[in-house]
Structure formats: C-alpha cells, structure tokens
Design an enzyme around this catalytic site. Structure first.
Site, PDB file in Angstrom:
ATOM      1  N   MET A   1       0.842  -1.093  -0.116  1.00 28.02           N
ATOM      2  CA  MET A   1      -0.012  -0.076   0.012  1.00 28.02           C
ATOM      3  C   MET A   1       0.830   1.427  -0.031  1.00 28.02           C
ATOM      4  O   MET A   1       1.948   1.310   0.888  1.00 28.02           O
ATOM      5  CB  MET A   1      -0.769   0.002   1.048  1.00 28.02           C
ATOM      6  CG  MET A   1      -1.950   1.338   1.083  1.00 28.02           C
ATOM      7  SD  MET A   1      -3.040   1.118   2.617  1.00 28.02           S
ATOM      8  CE  MET A   1      -2.081   1.327   4.029  1.00 28.02           C
ATOM      9  N   CYS A   2       0.642   2.112  -1.115  1.00 24.08           N
ATOM     10  CA  CYS A   2       1.143   3.512  -1.092  1.00 24.08           C
ATOM     11  C   CYS A   2       0.321   4.385  -1.129  1.00 24.08           C
ATOM     12  O   CYS A   2      -0.871   4.220  -1.802  1.00 24.08           O
ATOM     13  CB  CYS A   2       2.221   3.502  -2.019  1.00 24.08           C
ATOM     14  SG  CYS A   2       3.630   2.384  -1.745  1.00 24.08           S
ATOM     15  N   GLY A   3       0.498   5.763  -1.173  1.00 27.36           N
ATOM     16  CA  GLY A   3      -0.159   6.776  -1.381  1.00 27.36           C
ATOM     17  C   GLY A   3       0.366   7.789  -2.534  1.00 27.36           C
ATOM     18  O   GLY A   3       1.720   7.819  -2.640  1.00 27.36           O
ATOM     19  N   ARG A  32      -0.989   5.528   4.385  1.00 30.58           N
ATOM     20  CA  ARG A  32      -0.891   4.607   3.306  1.00 30.58           C
ATOM     21  C   ARG A  32       0.801   4.625   2.985  1.00 30.58           C
ATOM     22  O   ARG A  32       1.158   3.593   2.199  1.00 30.58           O
ATOM     23  CB  ARG A  32      -1.311   5.239   1.955  1.00 30.58           C
ATOM     24  CG  ARG A  32      -3.018   5.297   2.351  1.00 30.58           C
ATOM     25  CD  ARG A  32      -3.657   5.540   0.772  1.00 30.58           C
ATOM     26  NE  ARG A  32      -3.181   4.734  -0.110  1.00 30.58           N
ATOM     27  CZ  ARG A  32      -4.048   3.437  -0.295  1.00 30.58           C
ATOM     28  NH1 ARG A  32      -5.018   3.369   0.363  1.00 30.58           N
ATOM     29  NH2 ARG A  32      -3.696   2.783  -1.376  1.00 30.58           N
ATOM     30  N   THR A 147       3.767   8.640  -1.155  1.00 34.97           N
ATOM     31  CA  THR A 147       4.081   8.099   0.428  1.00 34.97           C
ATOM     32  C   THR A 147       4.317   6.648   0.182  1.00 34.97           C
ATOM     33  O   THR A 147       3.453   6.134  -0.479  1.00 34.97           O
ATOM     34  CB  THR A 147       3.262   8.441   1.280  1.00 34.97           C
ATOM     35  OG1 THR A 147       1.908   7.855   0.973  1.00 34.97           O
ATOM     36  CG2 THR A 147       2.863   9.953   1.476  1.00 34.97           C
TER      37      THR A 147
END
Length: 300
Positions: A1-3, A32, A147
């Site tokens: 999970m990343c943003g 995230r 992020t």
C-alpha cells in the site's frame, strides 16, 4: 500500500500557492506510506538553462570544489542551491552537467534532470519530508508526490519515489509490476539504461522514458505500457508541460480525480483532496481501468 497525490494547476495565478496546496495532500497520505516520501515539483520555465537535482551521501561534501571542476569542463556557470539533503545545480546545459557528475563523482545520486523539474525525497514521515525541503513554500505549475510503504526493495532515499529516468520526466506508482525483471534486462540490453535500484517503479519510469525518446507523447507512452507492463498499478506521470494518470486493466488500487476550472488533482483517496479550494463543486470521478487521462499545459 502506498499513497499518490498530484496537482496540476490550470490557473496561472495559483502558481505561487502550489506547495501550500500540495503539502496537505501528501501529508494526508501518511498512513498509506510511512516509510518514505517524495515530491517532483515543476517550476515555471526560465530561459537560462536547466537544472540537476542530486544527493551526496556525505552531508558535509564540498560542492564548491566539484562545481569548479564542472564549470571548467562544460564551460558554463553553475549556480548551487541547497535544499535540505538535496542540492540543485543550475546551468545552461543540464545534460552535460549530469554526464560530468556521473563520470567524475559516481557516488552522487542524480534524482532529476530537466528544464523545470526538481525532485526531493527522503526516508521518514511525509510531514518531516515536506518540512525538511520546504515544500509548502514552493511555486510551480504542477507537483506529483508519493508516500511509500516498501514492498519490492529496501527503505532508502534512492528507493523512494518519484523516479526520473528522462528529461523533465517523473513517475510515481502504487502497485507491483510482475515483469519488471524481464523488462529491466530488455531496457539494459537494447536501450543502454543503467538502473540504480532494484525498484520496479524505476523500470516503469525507464520504459516510459524510452517511449518518449521514440517520439511518443506522454499519453501515448502510457497507452503503450498497457501492452508491455504486467501486474497491478496506478501511475501518475509528469513532464515539463504534462500530467497523466493510468490504472491497470483490473484497477484494484484506489484512485480519485478532481477537476475544476483552476486545477486537476489526483489522490489515492478522496481525503487527500479534501483541503483543496472549491473541492465541493469539483467534477469528481474514479478513473476507469486501462484509460489514460492526460492534461497538457504550458511550462512557460
């Protein structure tokens, strides 16, 4: 999970506010991606050349000595600007300067080269990264940020997004490319690409750069990626005058776009966009799978 977040300003009078509008978007995506964060900022075009954004592992490195050698080699003045752990070198021929740095001082990590792009990225929480580089005070035409919650490679500054492997090009990515090792070998053998990390996003950025070098537009390069990249991904890519979004054919990663007369904004989740002016009246939609959305503007 990343943003992922991105902000492309259509209203030129908003350019001085770019960083102030963008920083809350990036910080909102902290949960995230708490491992590292980064931003590519596209400044307004000037007629006095390009710039190289770079990082030296020694914070006390003597840039004056290196710059003196570089000026003698490329025959042009170099202006040095320090911002946090990154150094921006501005000169008439950014490509020649980058080539000199790679040959003369290979321990320097060149994170961005172009007329208008500057890239800043570090390990740590997004709020700390924004503060250390002064992102809130930056002006420009558009910005793209990420992020990271690391899955494919180590938590390092070099492994942080955005990745840039072309002039004024950047890519951020949420997902995982399943054929990046095969594509890495192909780009190395046939395009001469030299990779600096094991990160799959660096391979995606190099692929897009190779399509741009072949004469494709950013929109077309992302369309091409649907045929050549396997895995699940949401991409946000930028060029000196362009901003584009693509989700893979399954589109399992969350994404939302917003557009008003003043801006286009992207967020992995709506809450990243909630602080933007007039968001209540913006056109909001979830990007369709396998559809490229792109906007072109004037960097000048």
């Amino acid at each position: 999970m990343c943003g992922i977040v991105g902000l492309f300003l259509k209203n030129e009078t908003w350019r001085q506010q770019l960083g102030a509008l963008f920083s809350p978007m990036l910080i909102e995506m902290t949960d995230r991606g708490p491992d590292s964060a980064g931003v590519a900022v596209y400044h307004a075009h000037t007629a006095d050349g390009g710039k190289v954004t770079c990082v030296h592992p020694d914070a006390a490195f003597d840039w004056a000595v290196l710059v003196a050698r570089a000026q003698a080699q490329i025959g042009a003045e170099i202006v040095v600007r320090q911002r946090g752990s990154h150094t921006v070198l501005k000169t008439a021929d950014a490509v020649a300067l980058a080539d000199f740095l790679r040959a003369d001082c290979p321990q320097i990590d060149i994170v961005g080269v172009g007329d208008v792009i500057e890239i800043y990225k570090e390990t740590g929480l997004p709020a700390h990264v924004c503060e250390s580089f002064g992102v809130a005070g930056m002006a420009g035409t558009h910005a793209i940020g990420h992020t990271r919650m690391a899955t494919e490679s180590a938590v390092t500054t070099a492994g942080s997004h955005p990745f840039s492997t072309g002039y004024d090009l950047c890519l951020v990515h949420n997902g995982s490319l399943s054929n990046h090792n095969r594509l890495r070998e192909k780009l190395t053998a046939h395009e001469g690409v030299v990779f600096k990390t094991e990160n799959d996003t660096e391979v995606g950025a190099a692929y897009i750069a190779s399509r741009l070098q072949a004469g494709r537009s950013l929109h077309q390069a992302l369309e091409d990626s649907l045929n050549d990249l396997d895995g699940f991904f949401t991409f946000v890519a930028g060029t000196g005058g362009g901003f584009a979004v693509l989700r893979d054919p399954i589109a399992c990663k969350p994404a939302v776009l917003a557009e008003t007369d003043d801006y286009v904004a992207f967020g992995s989740e709506f809450r990243a966009l909630s602080s933007l002016p007039n968001i209540d009246s913006a056109k909001l939609w979830e990007p369709e799978p396998a559809v490229v959305y792109s906007w072109e503007g004037q960097a000048a």
